[in-house]
Design an enzyme around this catalytic site. Structure first.
Site, short mmCIF file in Angstrom:
data_model
loop_
_atom_site.label_atom_id
_atom_site.label_comp_id
_atom_site.label_asym_id
_atom_site.label_seq_id
_atom_site.Cartn_x
_atom_site.Cartn_y
_atom_site.Cartn_z
N LYS A 72 18.89 12.60 0.44
CA LYS A 72 18.90 12.74 -1.01
C LYS A 72 17.58 13.37 -1.43
O LYS A 72 16.52 12.97 -0.97
CB LYS A 72 19.09 11.37 -1.68
CG LYS A 72 19.23 11.48 -3.20
CD LYS A 72 19.60 10.14 -3.84
CE LYS A 72 18.41 9.20 -3.93
NZ LYS A 72 18.68 8.03 -4.78
N ARG A 115 23.78 2.35 -7.13
CA ARG A 115 23.33 1.66 -5.92
C ARG A 115 22.07 0.85 -6.17
O ARG A 115 21.82 -0.17 -5.54
CB ARG A 115 23.16 2.62 -4.75
CG ARG A 115 22.11 3.74 -4.87
CD ARG A 115 20.69 3.30 -4.73
NE ARG A 115 19.79 4.30 -4.23
CZ ARG A 115 18.52 4.35 -4.51
NH1 ARG A 115 17.98 3.46 -5.36
NH2 ARG A 115 17.74 5.26 -3.96
N GLN A 143 19.16 2.27 -15.66
CA GLN A 143 18.99 1.18 -14.71
C GLN A 143 19.24 -0.18 -15.36
O GLN A 143 19.76 -1.09 -14.73
CB GLN A 143 17.60 1.23 -14.08
CG GLN A 143 17.41 2.37 -13.10
CD GLN A 143 18.41 2.34 -11.96
OE1 GLN A 143 18.97 1.31 -11.62
NE2 GLN A 143 18.64 3.50 -11.36
N ASP A 164 13.44 -3.35 -25.20
CA ASP A 164 13.03 -1.98 -24.93
C ASP A 164 11.90 -1.63 -25.90
O ASP A 164 11.84 -2.18 -27.00
CB ASP A 164 14.21 -1.02 -25.12
CG ASP A 164 13.96 0.34 -24.48
OD1 ASP A 164 14.43 0.57 -23.36
OD2 ASP A 164 13.28 1.18 -25.12
N ASP A 232 5.39 -2.11 -9.84
CA ASP A 232 4.50 -3.05 -10.51
C ASP A 232 4.13 -2.59 -11.92
O ASP A 232 3.12 -2.99 -12.47
CB ASP A 232 3.23 -3.26 -9.69
CG ASP A 232 2.51 -1.94 -9.34
OD1 ASP A 232 3.05 -0.87 -9.66
OD2 ASP A 232 1.43 -2.00 -8.74
#
Length: 324
Positions: A72, A115, A143, A164, A232
């Protein structure tokens, strides 16, 4: 397919296949068990970086049992949002593992989104409390959607709090995902509300090399599970220090990123998901453990998903054959 032809699957084609999240979770669970048994091949992903906090990564992998081999070529550009472009774009190439001949080229956006969520669900299967029913979603983009959908496949989700930095995006997320998954989703304007007191927490903002993480120690509840999809970027080192266990999807890749300057305040993981899935390392051992799984996104996940998409496309006559 003839050796001088390659199947091209556009983004629309990949989405038309409509591989279910349950199917992807099943494929990844099998893959992680094989990874733990040492029967797959995957080097840490190299990359180039043309802009600050942007990346273009090459991600090769081979899963012998699935006859899935390929690479990919994926990019992540945080500045794309201001240009009306997606953060993640890329292509995936599958090769015939016997001859090496390319057999398919497909859009990688949908695969990457789905995935990644499935990998979080696999981690939660082994590391979250079985009765977990509340979720905090921080960053309500692609995501944030895929991760919640995947968690909903394995857990009886009853409450979701969504945060958000753009409140209107959290509100739209709550409305659309609440309707899709038939679950109560509350958009919150305070970041702490999407972390404190919840069973599972997913952060999925842009990956940053020099972040200023806002999540402090003391926020993650005792017994909770967290999936920092964004490395992180959201969690302070002291917050990670409170974890009783930190896992990852690939130890070698984690070490590579650490050498590149990421995870400077993050403790070393005790295991990767392959070792846990294969029973070589323990998963959750008590209801009191705070556990993180820092999934970096690995090519094995892409190949396990892409081979199913390719075979379904061939069976259903979806896609365009192109000359090599």
């Amino acid at each position: 397919m003839e050796a001088d032809r390659v199947l091209y699957l556009s983004r629309k084609d990949v989405e038309e296949i409509n591989l279910t999240m349950d199917d992807i979770i099943e494929a990844l669970d099998r893959m992680f068990r094989e990874k733990g048994a040492g029967t797959v091949e995957m080097p840490p992903k190299p990359g180039i970086h043309t802009r600050p906090d942007a990346f273009i990564h090459a991600m090769p992998a081979y899963i012998p049992s699935l006859e899935a081999a390929g690479i990919k070529w994926i990019s992540g550009y945080p500045g794309n949002q201001q240009k009306g472009l997606p953060y993640i774009t890329g292509l995936l190439v599958l090769n015939d593992p016997e001859t090496g001949v390319p057999i398919a080229v497909m859009d990688a956006m949908w695969i990457t989104a789905m995935r990644t969520g499935a990998a979080t669900a696999i981690a939660a299967r082994y590391l979250a409390r079985k009765e977990s029913s509340s979720v905090g979603i921080i960053a309500c983009g692609v995501q944030g959607r895929g991760n919640l959908e995947a968690l909903g496949c394995l857990f009886e989700i009853q409450k979701v709090k969504a945060y958000d930095i753009y409140p209107e995006i959290a509100a739209r997320y709550a409305r659309e995902m609440g309707e899709k998954l038939q679950v109560d989703i509350e958009p919150v304007k305070n970041l702490q509300e999407a972390v404190k007191g919840l069973d599972m927490v997913v952060t999925s903002g842009p990956v940053l090399k020099h972040p200023t993480p806002p999540i402090e120690p003391g926020w993650l509840a005792e017994g909770a599970f967290a999936s920092p999809v964004d490395f992180d970027a959201y969690w302070q080192g002291a917050a990670f220090d409170e974890g009783d266990k930190i896992a990852t999807d690939d130890l070698a890749q984690m070490a590579y990123y650490r050498q590149e300057g990421y995870f400077q305040e993050t403790p070393e993981p005790y295991a990767d998901l392959g070792e846990i899935a294969a029973g070589k390392k323990p998963g959750r051992e008590s209801d009191q453990e705070r556990i993180f799984s820092i999934n970096l996104g690995i090519a094995l996940e892409d190949m396990a998903t892409a081979i199913r998409i390719y075979r379904a496309a061939v069976e259903r006559g979806i896609g365009t054959e192109l000359p090599l």
